[in-house]
Scaffold this motif. Structure first.
Motif, short mmCIF file in Angstrom:
data_model
loop_
_atom_site.label_atom_id
_atom_site.label_comp_id
_atom_site.label_asym_id
_atom_site.label_seq_id
_atom_site.Cartn_x
_atom_site.Cartn_y
_atom_site.Cartn_z
N HIS A 51 0.87 -1.19 0.00
CA HIS A 51 0.00 0.00 0.00
C HIS A 51 0.91 1.24 0.00
N PRO A 52 0.35 2.42 -0.30
CA PRO A 52 1.20 3.62 -0.31
C PRO A 52 1.94 3.85 1.01
N ASN A 53 1.41 3.34 2.12
CA ASN A 53 2.12 3.53 3.39
C ASN A 53 3.22 2.48 3.60
N GLY A 54 3.40 1.60 2.62
CA GLY A 54 4.48 0.60 2.72
C GLY A 54 4.01 -0.75 3.24
N LYS A 55 2.86 -0.77 3.90
CA LYS A 55 2.39 -2.04 4.46
C LYS A 55 2.02 -3.02 3.34
N PRO A 56 2.26 -4.32 3.56
CA PRO A 56 1.97 -5.27 2.50
C PRO A 56 0.50 -5.30 2.12
N ASN A 57 0.23 -5.39 0.83
CA ASN A 57 -1.13 -5.51 0.33
C ASN A 57 -1.48 -7.00 0.35
N ILE A 58 -1.98 -7.44 1.50
CA ILE A 58 -2.18 -8.87 1.75
C ILE A 58 -3.16 -9.48 0.74
N MET A 59 -4.25 -8.74 0.45
CA MET A 59 -5.26 -9.27 -0.47
C MET A 59 -4.64 -9.55 -1.82
N LEU A 60 -3.83 -8.58 -2.28
CA LEU A 60 -3.24 -8.74 -3.60
C LEU A 60 -2.20 -9.86 -3.61
N ILE A 61 -1.37 -9.90 -2.56
CA ILE A 61 -0.34 -10.95 -2.50
C ILE A 61 -1.02 -12.32 -2.49
N GLU A 62 -2.13 -12.41 -1.76
CA GLU A 62 -2.83 -13.69 -1.68
C GLU A 62 -3.34 -14.12 -3.07
N ARG A 63 -3.88 -13.18 -3.82
CA ARG A 63 -4.39 -13.52 -5.16
C ARG A 63 -3.24 -13.90 -6.10
N LEU A 64 -2.12 -13.19 -5.94
CA LEU A 64 -0.94 -13.49 -6.75
C LEU A 64 -0.42 -14.90 -6.46
N ASN A 73 9.88 -10.12 6.64
CA ASN A 73 8.42 -10.07 6.76
C ASN A 73 7.74 -10.45 5.46
N LEU A 74 8.27 -9.91 4.37
CA LEU A 74 7.69 -10.20 3.06
C LEU A 74 7.79 -11.70 2.78
N MET A 75 8.95 -12.28 3.05
CA MET A 75 9.15 -13.71 2.79
C MET A 75 8.25 -14.56 3.69
N TYR A 76 8.05 -14.08 4.91
CA TYR A 76 7.18 -14.82 5.82
C TYR A 76 5.77 -14.90 5.22
N ILE A 77 5.30 -13.77 4.70
CA ILE A 77 3.94 -13.74 4.10
C ILE A 77 3.87 -14.67 2.89
N TYR A 78 4.85 -14.55 1.98
CA TYR A 78 4.84 -15.41 0.80
C TYR A 78 4.90 -16.88 1.19
N SER A 79 5.83 -17.20 2.10
CA SER A 79 6.05 -18.59 2.47
C SER A 79 4.77 -19.19 3.08
N LYS A 80 4.15 -18.41 3.95
CA LYS A 80 2.93 -18.87 4.62
C LYS A 80 1.83 -19.11 3.59
#
Ligand code: ADP
Length: 270
Positions: A25-38, A89-96
């Motif tokens: 997101h513009p504030n830098g936080k991961p866009n979880i919804m989008l990463i999940e769809r990807l 953090n990013l890798m944790y989200i992807y890996s999970k």
């Protein structure tokens, strides 16, 4: 063109690069919804028997959000440190998320110079081949920002993803951005910008169309995407720039739909 479309449909090794503006997101936080769809789209491609390498930006933004820093990092060392924090953090989200779909994610941190060095280049190829062909895993690539600052300073992994695609002799590179593809000028500044669906070579005219980025966090703009296209065209790898706001665009491209800007490569000799 039909032959190229068929090659894209049959693509077995695919490199997908997502820009900072797509995964955060513009504030830098991961866009979880989008990463999940990807992750869901990529997992399905792997289930079809294809091999996918994901090149992801976003580590600096995620690090910045984690540290509660609301301004853009000013210095390069600050960006490098935030990348080190955000990468985990990013890798944790992807890996999970990949695990939820029964897939295995692998982290690959690269520097550009490795790819110009005979022995290290071969080591890198060996690792990719083993990750993809033996373990059927999904390598997730980023620049190793602790030791190299090239992609931080200019590029946001655009050229790195093209080098990876050339290195592993990929059948297709897809750059997912915050824009539908290449226009004859930056549509964010000119309402009358015209969309360019196909590019046959990187001429001076094409280069002159490309501006940098207006994004808060993306760094390369169209300039480095065109540099990536130059690498792919020479290496015989088709490249498509498409909008990352809908990760299903990956499926549309592979099914042969006209979407985004396609860069037609020179014929691959093998
Ligand atoms: P990402 O993080 O997705 O890589 P960037 O901000 O680095 O995104 O690059 C995409 C941006 O490039 C667009 O949002 C647009 O403002 C800018 N741009 C500059 N010139 C052009 C052009 N000719 N066509 C399309 N986009 C352009």
């Amino acid at each position: 063109m039909t032959e190229l479309k068929n090659r894209i449909k049959a693509a077995n090794k695919i490199v997908i690069k997502v820009g900072t503006s797509t995964v955060t997101h513009p504030n830098g936080k991961p866009n979880i919804m989008l990463i999940e769809r990807l992750v869901r789209v990529i997992s399905n491609l792997v289930n079809q028997g294809r091999h996918v390498v994901l090149v992801t930006s976003g580590a600096i933004g995620v690090g910045r959000a984690k540290m509660g820093q609301d301004h853009k990092p000013a210095s390069i060392p600050e960006k490098q440190a935030l990348a080190a924090i955000g990468q985990v953090n990013l890798m944790y989200i992807y890996s999970k998320l990949f695990s939820e779909y029964g897939q295995t994610a692998a982290q690959v941190l690269l520097t550009r110079d490795v790819l110009d060095n005979g022995v290290r280049e071969q080591n890198t190829i060996n690792t990719f081949n083993t990750l993809l062909l033996q373990y059927n895993s999904i390598p997730i690539v980023n620049e190793n920002d602790t030791v190299s600052t090239e992609q931080i300073e200019f590029g946001d992994n655009d050229t790195l993803s093209a080098m990876v695609a050339a290195l592993i002799r990929a059948d297709l590179l897809i750059l997912l951005s915050d824009i539908d593809g290449l226009y004859d000028k930056d549509p964010k500044n000119s309402a009358d910008a015209r969309f360019i669906p196909t590019v046959y070579g990187i001429t001076d005219e094409i280069v002159s169309m490309c501006g940098g980025t207006n994004g808060n966090l993306g760094t390369g703009g169209m300039k480095t995407k065109i540099e990536a296209a130059r690498i792919c065209i020479d290496a015989g790898v088709p490249m498509v720039i498409a909008n990352g706001d809908d990760p299903e665009n990956i499926n549309r491209i592979i099914s042969g739909q006209e979407l985004g800007t396609l860069f037609v490569p020179h014929r691959k000799e093998d």
